[in-house]
Design a protein around this motif. Structure first.
Motif, short mmCIF file in Angstrom:
data_model
loop_
_atom_site.label_atom_id
_atom_site.label_comp_id
_atom_site.label_asym_id
_atom_site.label_seq_id
_atom_site.Cartn_x
_atom_site.Cartn_y
_atom_site.Cartn_z
N ASP A 1 0.81 -1.20 0.00
CA ASP A 1 0.00 0.00 0.00
C ASP A 1 0.86 1.26 0.00
N GLY A 2 2.18 1.10 -0.16
CA GLY A 2 3.06 2.25 -0.26
C GLY A 2 3.63 2.68 1.08
N LYS A 3 3.21 2.05 2.19
CA LYS A 3 3.74 2.43 3.51
C LYS A 3 4.80 1.42 3.92
N VAL A 4 6.01 1.86 4.11
CA VAL A 4 7.08 0.99 4.56
C VAL A 4 7.51 1.52 5.91
N GLU A 5 7.55 0.62 6.93
CA GLU A 5 7.68 1.03 8.32
C GLU A 5 8.85 1.97 8.56
N HIS A 6 10.02 1.67 7.96
CA HIS A 6 11.21 2.43 8.30
C HIS A 6 11.29 3.73 7.52
N ASN A 7 10.29 4.03 6.72
CA ASN A 7 10.34 5.23 5.91
C ASN A 7 9.68 6.41 6.58
N SER A 8 10.20 7.61 6.26
CA SER A 8 9.60 8.80 6.84
C SER A 8 8.65 9.45 5.83
N TYR A 9 8.49 8.87 4.71
CA TYR A 9 7.62 9.49 3.71
C TYR A 9 6.72 8.43 3.07
N GLU A 10 5.65 8.93 2.46
CA GLU A 10 4.70 8.03 1.82
C GLU A 10 4.70 8.35 0.33
N VAL A 11 4.80 7.32 -0.48
CA VAL A 11 4.81 7.56 -1.93
C VAL A 11 3.39 7.87 -2.37
N LYS A 12 3.26 8.89 -3.21
CA LYS A 12 1.93 9.32 -3.65
C LYS A 12 1.24 8.21 -4.46
N PRO A 13 -0.08 8.09 -4.26
CA PRO A 13 -0.82 7.02 -4.98
C PRO A 13 -0.68 7.12 -6.50
N HIS A 14 -0.57 8.37 -7.05
CA HIS A 14 -0.49 8.46 -8.50
C HIS A 14 0.86 7.96 -9.03
N ILE A 15 1.86 7.89 -8.14
CA ILE A 15 3.13 7.26 -8.54
C ILE A 15 2.97 5.74 -8.45
N LEU A 16 2.43 5.30 -7.30
CA LEU A 16 2.33 3.85 -7.07
C LEU A 16 1.48 3.15 -8.12
N GLU A 17 0.46 3.85 -8.62
CA GLU A 17 -0.44 3.17 -9.56
C GLU A 17 0.26 2.83 -10.89
N ARG A 18 1.43 3.41 -11.11
CA ARG A 18 2.18 3.06 -12.31
C ARG A 18 3.02 1.81 -12.12
N PHE A 19 2.98 1.27 -10.90
CA PHE A 19 3.76 0.06 -10.58
C PHE A 19 2.80 -1.01 -10.05
N PRO A 20 2.18 -1.77 -10.95
CA PRO A 20 1.14 -2.71 -10.49
C PRO A 20 1.71 -3.86 -9.66
N VAL A 21 0.94 -4.29 -8.69
CA VAL A 21 1.32 -5.47 -7.89
C VAL A 21 1.21 -6.70 -8.80
N ALA A 22 2.19 -7.61 -8.71
CA ALA A 22 2.16 -8.82 -9.55
C ALA A 22 0.94 -9.67 -9.21
N SER A 23 0.29 -10.20 -10.24
CA SER A 23 -0.81 -11.13 -9.97
C SER A 23 -0.17 -12.43 -9.48
N ARG A 24 -0.91 -13.22 -8.74
CA ARG A 24 -0.26 -14.42 -8.19
C ARG A 24 -0.49 -15.66 -9.03
N SER A 25 -1.19 -15.50 -10.15
CA SER A 25 -1.36 -16.60 -11.08
C SER A 25 -1.84 -17.85 -10.32
N ILE A 26 -1.19 -18.99 -10.53
CA ILE A 26 -1.66 -20.24 -9.90
C ILE A 26 -1.40 -20.26 -8.40
N TRP A 27 -0.70 -19.25 -7.89
CA TRP A 27 -0.37 -19.23 -6.46
C TRP A 27 -1.32 -18.34 -5.67
#
Ligand code: SF4
Length: 388
Positions: free
Chosen positions: A3-29
């Motif tokens: 969701d763009g939140k990484v515990e050790h980070n002090s900043y949050e990546v904007k959703p419009h940036i993240l949406e250009r990097f799709p989460v991998a589908s898990r296919s048969i998994w």
């Protein structure tokens, strides 16, 4: 993490940036738990290694079946579930599939192919070290990789467990580096050095860092591409102890720029690691300017600097991946001036026979008459420069 939140980070990546990097589908998994899917150990243990497993992920063609049967003795097939899930199950020309699944071209040895095109074994004073340049060495710590890329230039030894570095070889390599005070830069490569455990890497990096003449080292790894789960907090915290640490990675196509890869690069960059990309020019995968520009734009958003475009080496069984040099020059012609300079890597040929990297550029110098130099820019407009 996704969701763009990484515990050790002090900043949050904007959703419009993240949406250009799709989460991998898990296919048969898709029924695999998050805990397992996000574990690099689980990913390693569940790699796709044979036709039966592969046939559950993609609709195999006859050619792929024959190519697997013909190549498996020479070079293993091994694909992490994460990377396999990026493949198009119905398109044999999918750029991810072409990098991971054997093709019949691998069985053809062209007359210009060479077993060791970069003469790495020739310049090997002790097993595990290539020492060619005055102030730097290539240090092989393992011959294992998370995934075996079908275009690998070191097929002669990568994926062969019998040729992996044992502890004695590792210590002999370290002793060589310790004894050669002219070495200031160590490129740790492989195989993929991230196939080593964190403890083993800590030992290697710590040993190098204790040598006063070693100024820097570089880790050459494809794990951000094929196994981004490997970039854990424990791993980056271990790296922090050994700065300056540089990582050279190897993205070849924008489809590889997923949310998982984004997070892996972000963890490394947040830990102060400088990341560069070394793309290989591969026919049918990235030999067009549009693909390379998209890839380089995404890499910069991932805080990865596009560093090299390599012309494909003359290694055996990879001639079906090779392009002409004109195609490489055409890509540079379509990048330089048309986009940010940071998105324009060096296009190089690693000269066969061990000649080192030779940069290639389109011709921007039109003519030189006396002190008058005529140049052309990216729009083919000409300009004169007068030398002093
Ligand atoms: S990760 Fe690198 S060394 Fe390993 S198979 Fe791929 S190209 Fe070869």
């Amino acid at each position: 993490m996704a969701d763009g939140k990484v515990e050790h980070n002090s900043y949050e990546v904007k959703p419009h940036i993240l949406e250009r990097f799709p989460v991998a589908s898990r296919s048969i998994w898709k029924d695999v738990s998050d805990k397992d899917w996000n574990s690099w150990i689980w990913q390693q243990q569940n790699r796709v290694k044979n036709l039966e497993q592969l046939g559950k992920v993609i609709n195999l063609t006859d050619e792929e079946r024959k190519a697997y049967e013909g190549s498996v003795e020479m070079f293993n097939m091994s694909i992490t579930p994460y990377y396999a899930a990026l493949m198009d199950p119905n398109d044999p020309n999918c750029p991810i599939r072409l990098q991971a699944v054997p093709k019949l071209g691998e069985l053809y040895i062209s007359p210009t192919d060479m077993e060791d095109p970069l003469a790495e074994e020739r310049d090997m004073p002790v097993p595990g070290i290539t020492h060619r340049y005055p102030d730097r060495v290539l240090f092989y710590t393992t011959h294992n990789c998370a995934m075996y890329c079908r275009f690998c230039t070191r097929k002669r030894k990568v994926s062969d467990p019998g040729s992996a570095a044992q502890t004695k070889q590792l210590d002999d390599s370290l002793a060589y580096i310790r004894a050669h005070k002219e070495i200031r830069d160590v490129v740790i490569s492989g195989g993929d050095p991230l196939s080593n455990s964190d403890d083993r890497l800590d030992y290697i990096l710590g040993s190098l860092r204790d040598m006063p003449h070693i100024e820097m080292f570089r880790l050459g790894t494809r794990n951000m591409v094929t196994l981004p789960q490997r970039i854990t907090d424990d791993f980056v915290n271990m790296l922090r102890k050994h700065h300056p640490v540089f990582v050279n990675t190897h993205f070849n196509h924008p489809k590889e720029c997923t949310r998982e890869a984004f997070d892996a690069c972000r963890r490394l960059a947040d830990a102060g690691v400088v990341i560069s990309n070394q793309m290989v020019l591969l026919k049918g995968i990235n030999n067009d300017p549009k693909t390379v520009m998209e890839l380089n734009h995404k890499l910069l958003m991932m805080r990865v600097r596009p560093y090299y475009i390599y012309q494909c080496d003359l290694s055996q069984g990879i001639s079906h991946f090779r392009t002409t040099v004109d195609e490489g020059l055409n890509i540079i012609e379509h990048l330089r001036g048309w986009t940010s300079g940071l998105a324009v890597p060096h296009y190089v040929i690693d000269a066969p026979g061990g000649g080192g990297k030779i940069p290639l550029l389109p011709q921007y110098l039109v003519k030189k008459e006396g002190k008058k130099v005529t140049l052309r820019n990216f729009r083919k407009q000409q300009f004169e420069y007068n030398e002093p």
